[in-house]
Design an enzyme around this catalytic site. Structure first.
Site, short mmCIF file in Angstrom:
data_model
loop_
_atom_site.label_atom_id
_atom_site.label_comp_id
_atom_site.label_asym_id
_atom_site.label_seq_id
_atom_site.Cartn_x
_atom_site.Cartn_y
_atom_site.Cartn_z
N CYS A 125 -24.29 15.70 21.54
CA CYS A 125 -25.04 15.46 22.78
C CYS A 125 -26.06 14.35 22.55
O CYS A 125 -26.83 14.40 21.58
CB CYS A 125 -25.75 16.75 23.21
SG CYS A 125 -26.50 16.63 24.86
N CYS A 139 -20.84 20.91 28.09
CA CYS A 139 -19.85 21.48 27.18
C CYS A 139 -18.85 20.37 26.89
O CYS A 139 -19.07 19.22 27.27
CB CYS A 139 -19.21 22.75 27.73
SG CYS A 139 -18.15 22.52 29.17
N CYS A 189 -21.68 24.84 24.32
CA CYS A 189 -20.54 24.65 23.41
C CYS A 189 -21.08 24.18 22.07
O CYS A 189 -21.87 23.23 22.02
CB CYS A 189 -19.60 23.62 24.04
SG CYS A 189 -18.33 22.99 22.92
#
Length: 262
Positions: free
Chosen positions: A202, A121, A195
């Protein structure tokens, strides 16, 4: 009256007995997704996909949440708990002997090592450390599990520590948030983003782990993303994450384990 021999289909059966809706449910059983992603996956026009999603939402099987990354977008999520109970009721409607009892997912991997999982997250101060702790707890400590954040906070949120201790008997008070960039050299079977914002940033991993997304609002903020929401929000968030993890366990149990590089 319904003529003899003509049984009324249970609502669950009517909802899922359509090729497009079944495909949508199958995709959402794996990960939360946006409409445009579902359109690409099921290869159907957007208006048709939106129509079937609306039916699934009306039936209570699918829920939508506004994206915290782009408020014009929404993520769709399959409510596996409701699906399990609706399927059980459909069996009982056919014959009492088919009254299915939704099974509680067993611990992943039995006595062998569980697949490796990374939860991510933004701040790594609430959602992802809660998920890390609960998966490790549900697997009896056998899971290779860690968590990290794209912009880690200095400390864990005290309500995240509190909810794990009070509701689940788990103590993570001595843990500190981790930087996501430090994970890029490691190997994982699953990378699960919790998230909407971190999903967009990412990094890719060389070993190409399975990427899943759980669109879970930040319990530390209200809808405007600024004010503190308080302990009840953390309690609800932990309960949702725990439910998702319980349904993740059978998936992990069927995943071949790969050695994780230190």
């Amino acid at each position: 009256m319904v003529p003899s021999g003509e049984a009324v289909l249970p609502p669950f059966v009517r909802l899922v007995a359509h090729a497009v809706r079944w495909r949508l449910l199958s995709e959402l059983a794996r990960s939360d997704l946006r409409v445009r992603e579902l359109v690409a996956l099921v290869d159907q026009p957007q208006n048709l996909v939106s129509y079937h999603l609306r039916l699934l939402r009306s039936g209570g099987l699918v829920v939508a949440r506004r994206s915290s990354f782009d408020g014009r977008d929404s993520y769709y999520h399959l409510d596996l708990e409701r699906c399990a109970h609706a399927l059980a009721a459909a069996g009982a409607a056919l014959h009492p002997a088919l009254r299915l009892v939704p099974a509680q997912p067993a611990n992943a991997a039995g006595e062998s090592a569980a697949p490796s999982v990374l939860f991510v997250c933004t701040g790594n101060s609430a959602r992802s450390p809660i998920a890390e702790a609960l998966l490790r707890h549900r697997t009896g400590g056998r899971a290779e599990v860690t968590s990290a954040g794209s912009h880690p906070k200095p400390l864990l949120h005290p309500d995240a520590v509190r909810v794990l201790r009070q509701r689940y008997g788990i103590d993570i008070a001595d843990r500190r948030p981790r930087q996501l960039d430090t994970m890029t050299g490691r190997r994982f079977d699953y990378v699960i983003s919790l998230c909407d914002k971190v999903r967009e940033v990412c990094p890719e991993f060389d070993d190409r782990p399975q990427r899943l997304h759980w669109s879970i609002p930040d319990p530390a903020a209200t809808g405007d993303g600024t004010a503190q929401a308080g302990y009840p929000a953390f309690d609800r968030t932990a309960a949702e994450i725990d439910t998702r993890i319980r349904y993740l366990l059978p998936v992990l149990a069927q995943t071949p384990h790969r050695e994780v590089q230190p």
